[in-house]
Write an enzyme that holds these catalytic residues in place. Structure first.
Site, PDB file in Angstrom:
ATOM      1  CB  CYS A   6      13.501   9.050   7.804  1.00  0.00           C
ATOM      2  SG  CYS A   6      14.491   8.057   6.688  1.00  0.00           S
TER       3      CYS A   6
ATOM      4  CD  GLU B 216      14.112   0.905   8.081  1.00  0.00           C
ATOM      5  OE1 GLU B 216      14.587   1.976   8.503  1.00  0.00           O
ATOM      6  OE2 GLU B 216      14.770  -0.147   8.028  1.00  0.00           O
TER       7      GLU B 216
ATOM      8  CE  LYS C 263      -1.559   2.960   2.901  1.00  0.00           C
ATOM      9  NZ  LYS C 263      -1.658   4.171   2.064  1.00  0.00           N
TER      10      LYS C 263
ATOM     11  CD  GLU D 135      10.633  12.614  11.279  1.00  0.00           C
ATOM     12  OE1 GLU D 135       9.500  12.211  11.592  1.00  0.00           O
ATOM     13  OE2 GLU D 135      11.431  11.956  10.605  1.00  0.00           O
TER      14      GLU D 135
HETATM   15  P1  NAP Z   1       2.772   8.383   7.904  1.00  0.00           P
HETATM   16  O1  NAP Z   1       1.719   9.399   8.118  1.00  0.00           O
HETATM   17  O2  NAP Z   1       3.119   7.472   9.010  1.00  0.00           O
HETATM   18  O3  NAP Z   1       2.304   7.564   6.603  1.00  0.00           O
HETATM   19  C1  NAP Z   1       3.078   6.528   6.083  1.00  0.00           C
HETATM   20  C2  NAP Z   1       2.175   5.500   5.470  1.00  0.00           C
HETATM   21  O4  NAP Z   1       1.328   4.982   6.476  1.00  0.00           O
HETATM   22  C3  NAP Z   1       1.276   6.036   4.355  1.00  0.00           C
HETATM   23  O5  NAP Z   1       1.157   5.059   3.355  1.00  0.00           O
HETATM   24  C4  NAP Z   1      -0.037   6.224   5.082  1.00  0.00           C
HETATM   25  O6  NAP Z   1      -1.169   6.116   4.245  1.00  0.00           O
HETATM   26  C5  NAP Z   1      -0.011   5.060   6.039  1.00  0.00           C
HETATM   27  N1  NAP Z   1      -0.884   5.216   7.193  1.00  0.00           N
HETATM   28  C6  NAP Z   1      -1.167   6.341   7.880  1.00  0.00           C
HETATM   29  N2  NAP Z   1      -2.014   6.057   8.898  1.00  0.00           N
HETATM   30  C7  NAP Z   1      -2.275   4.728   8.834  1.00  0.00           C
HETATM   31  C8  NAP Z   1      -3.076   3.832   9.602  1.00  0.00           C
HETATM   32  N3  NAP Z   1      -3.796   4.240  10.656  1.00  0.00           N
HETATM   33  N4  NAP Z   1      -3.105   2.533   9.247  1.00  0.00           N
HETATM   34  C9  NAP Z   1      -2.400   2.100   8.192  1.00  0.00           C
HETATM   35  N5  NAP Z   1      -1.632   2.894   7.428  1.00  0.00           N
HETATM   36  C10 NAP Z   1      -1.551   4.196   7.753  1.00  0.00           C
HETATM   37  O7  NAP Z   1       4.144   9.038   7.463  1.00  0.00           O
HETATM   38  P2  NAP Z   1       4.409  10.092   6.320  1.00  0.00           P
HETATM   39  O8  NAP Z   1       4.088  11.426   6.841  1.00  0.00           O
HETATM   40  O9  NAP Z   1       3.783   9.662   5.055  1.00  0.00           O
HETATM   41  O10 NAP Z   1       5.989   9.907   6.120  1.00  0.00           O
HETATM   42  C11 NAP Z   1       6.902  10.598   6.837  1.00  0.00           C
HETATM   43  C12 NAP Z   1       7.425   9.766   7.993  1.00  0.00           C
HETATM   44  O11 NAP Z   1       8.073   8.603   7.481  1.00  0.00           O
HETATM   45  C13 NAP Z   1       8.483  10.513   8.773  1.00  0.00           C
HETATM   46  O12 NAP Z   1       8.301  10.303  10.145  1.00  0.00           O
HETATM   47  C14 NAP Z   1       9.779   9.872   8.292  1.00  0.00           C
HETATM   48  O13 NAP Z   1      10.835   9.993   9.185  1.00  0.00           O
HETATM   49  C15 NAP Z   1       9.362   8.465   8.093  1.00  0.00           C
HETATM   50  N6  NAP Z   1      10.298   7.774   7.193  1.00  0.00           N
HETATM   51  C16 NAP Z   1      11.153   6.869   7.742  1.00  0.00           C
HETATM   52  C17 NAP Z   1      12.100   6.233   6.933  1.00  0.00           C
HETATM   53  C18 NAP Z   1      13.056   5.235   7.504  1.00  0.00           C
HETATM   54  O14 NAP Z   1      13.685   4.507   6.721  1.00  0.00           O
HETATM   55  N7  NAP Z   1      13.215   5.136   8.811  1.00  0.00           N
HETATM   56  C19 NAP Z   1      12.150   6.519   5.564  1.00  0.00           C
HETATM   57  C20 NAP Z   1      11.254   7.454   5.042  1.00  0.00           C
HETATM   58  C21 NAP Z   1      10.325   8.069   5.882  1.00  0.00           C
HETATM   59  P3  NAP Z   1      -1.848   7.408   3.557  1.00  0.00           P
HETATM   60  O15 NAP Z   1      -0.826   7.925   2.621  1.00  0.00           O
HETATM   61  O16 NAP Z   1      -3.012   6.844   2.873  1.00  0.00           O
HETATM   62  O17 NAP Z   1      -2.171   8.350   4.667  1.00  0.00           O
END
Ligand code: NAP
Length: 481
Positions: free
Chosen positions: A288, A254, A178, A385
């Site tokens: 990230c 991650e 997804k 962050e």
């Molecule tokens: P996010 O809000 O956690 O969303 C990530 C994914 O999770 C999206 O596909 C989102 O879907 C989905 N999601 C959100 N709520 C959900 C739920 N209740 N149940 C199931 N899936 C759900 O994060 P983001 O804002 O997109 O990305 C930024 C974050 O990712 C930052 O914190 C960054 O540090 C982290 N990140 C970490 C790494 C690493 O390797 N450690 C790499 C890249 C990014 P929708 O798009 O449909 O909302």
């Protein structure tokens, strides 16, 4: 959207080797100007169940192939991605906002995981174990865990998928993905090329959908799923970990970071500034591993800030498809408003905006690359962050103290050390409680090394030999002689 290969613009979900409509559609827009790019099928929990069923049905045949046969398909996928790098980068820039040169870099980086794991799966050796009993023969074999489900974010819409799907497929697992709702086009284009490469129906499936919680529930709780792998925020990661617990799913997480960037008085300041710009302003600060807290020794503070200011002033902000642009928009207005809130909080608490600190007139999602001094660890900008182009600088005087401050966070993803003193560099790299530490560079991620965090930044590693191990079960075999 003008593409040399129009086949790459896919707008349906990919389930069991078929492109399927959803009950409705959702809009994909250019974050730079709000232009409508495409209407994409809005997948549901039922679509996700169908995808899991397809992955489950495809698993026995895929795992039965030799590693060499799987590697051959993956290498074709790698090559097709590289052959289409310009189109894939254009799709990525249009839906995500990062400059085209960065988007091309991401496509090549993403593809490199496919190439690496295609090679690595041929070396999935087990062991023969010296026995404890002459009447027994002991060994281990490594077997694919089964159906793997993945949820990925918008900030690296290509590479965050290949870092998971490539090792899973190479190991003999089948996958359901997804992608983030903001960036489905990059994700679906990968499926188109996977199909052309010859991945059998059901081995790779993708469901785009606006109801992430409903889709996520299937991906984390369905009995047919063996492993769940997530990249995204720590808050959502914790929620999904709890959902995985009911079925004791294997999982990799991650999650978010809060990277310290430490500049010692023996650092080469030009290297330090170039590294800081690379980690801080790449993808407009939305990575990230972006630098979040810049600690500069008081003896070089003013000189470093002056050089950093000059480097930030040289950045060109605008639409990522314009070749002269080095910083694009943020992903949406909410992100820009968050960043503005962090600046305001810091200023109210006594910090000074040296440069930027404001929305830009280019479009509603643009925020100026910003330099802030006089920051302290109590401010929100140091604790949360940032995920935006803000460079907040603090002073330090003592090595032990800056290590303590750098470690004083629940996060543990990436950290940076700038020092020309090899003894100090070694000492500090070892003392930092992070999954990854980069010394005298701001760019370190590669398919050949393990990427991942500790503490609340995650569990597991992607890339390297470690990234392959995440998708195997080690089976202990004991034979009575
Ligand atoms: P996010 O809000 O956690 O969303 C990530 C994914 O999770 C999206 O596909 C989102 O879907 C989905 N999601 C959100 N709520 C959900 C739920 N209740 N149940 C199931 N899936 C759900 O994060 P983001 O804002 O997109 O990305 C930024 C974050 O990712 C930052 O914190 C960054 O540090 C982290 N990140 C970490 C790494 C690493 O390797 N450690 C790499 C890249 C990014 P929708 O798009 O449909 O909302």
């Amino acid at each position: 959207m003008q593409l040399a290969n129009p086949n790459l613009l896919k707008t349906q979900n990919y389930i069991n080797g078929e492109w399927r409509d959803g009950a409705s559609t959702l809009e994909v827009r250019d974050p730079a100007n709000g232009d409508l790019l495409a209407q994409v099928a809005d997948g549901s929990a039922a679509d996700t169940e169908a995808a899991v069923a397809a992955a489950s049905a495809a698993f026995p045949a895929w795992k039965s192939k030799t590693a060499g046969e799987r590697a051959a398909v993956l290498k074709r996928w790698y090559q097709l991605i590289m052959d289409n790098v310009d189109d894939l980068a254009r799709i990525l820039t249009l839906e995500q906002g990062k400059p085209l040169a960065e988007a091309k870099g991401e496509i090549a980086y993403g593809a490199s995981f496919i190439e690496w794991f295609a090679e690595e799966c041929r070396r999935a050796y087990g062991q023969t174990i010296p026995t404890h009993n002459p009447a027994m023969r002991l060994s281990t074999i490594r077997q694919p865990v089964g159906v793997v489900t993945c949820i990925t974010p918008w900030n690296f819409p290509n590479a965050m998928i290949t870092r998971k799907a490539a090792p899973a497929l190479a190991a003999g697992c089948t996958v359901v993905i997804k992608p983030a709702v903001e960036t489905p086009l990059s994700a679906l284009a990968l499926c188109q090329l996977a199909e052309e490469a010859g991945l059998p129906a059901g081995t790779i499936n993708m469901v785009v959908g606006s109801d992430a919680p409903a889709i996520g529930k299937v991906l984390t709780e369905d009995d047919r799923v063996a492993k769940f792998t997530f990249t995204g925020s720590t808050a959502v990661g914790k929620l999904l970990m709890a959902q995985c617990a009911s079925g004791v799913k294997k999982m990799s997480m991650e999650l978010g970071g809060n990277a310290p960037f430490i500049v010692f008085d023996d650092a080469d300041l030009d290297t330090a500034v170039a590294s800081c710009i690379a980690t801080k302003m790449r993808n407009a600060g939305q990575t990230c591993v972006s630098t979040n807290r810049i600690y500069v020794h008081e003896a070089v503070h003013d000189a470093f800030v002056a050089k950093l200011r000059t480097a930030i002033e040289a950045l060109q902000v605008g639409h990522g498809c314009d070749d002269s642009v080095s910083v694009g928009p943020l992903i949406h207005r909410r992100a820009a408003d968050r960043v503005q809130g962090l600046v305001q909080d810091a200023v109210e608490a006594g910090a000074s905006v040296e440069l930027g600190g404001e929305y830009l007139p280019h479009g509603e999602n643009y925020f100026a690359p910003t330099l802030i001094t006089g920051v302290n660890d109590g401010m929100r900008i140091a604790q949360e962050e940032i995920f935006g182009p803000l460079a907040p600088v603090q002073k330090f005087t003592d090595e032990d103290d800056v290590i303590r401050r750098a470690n004083a966070t629940p996060y543990g993803l990436a950290a940076y050390v700038m020092s020309e003193n090899i003894r100090r560099a070694n000492r500090v790299v070892e003392a930092l409680e992070y999954g990854m530490v980069a010394c005298n560079t701001g760019v370190f991620s590669t398919a050949v090394a393990p990427f991942g965090g500790c503490k609340e930044s995650g569990i597991g590693r992607e890339g390297g030999v470690e990234g392959m191990a995440e998708f195997y079960e080690t089976k202990y075999c004991c034979f009575g002689a």
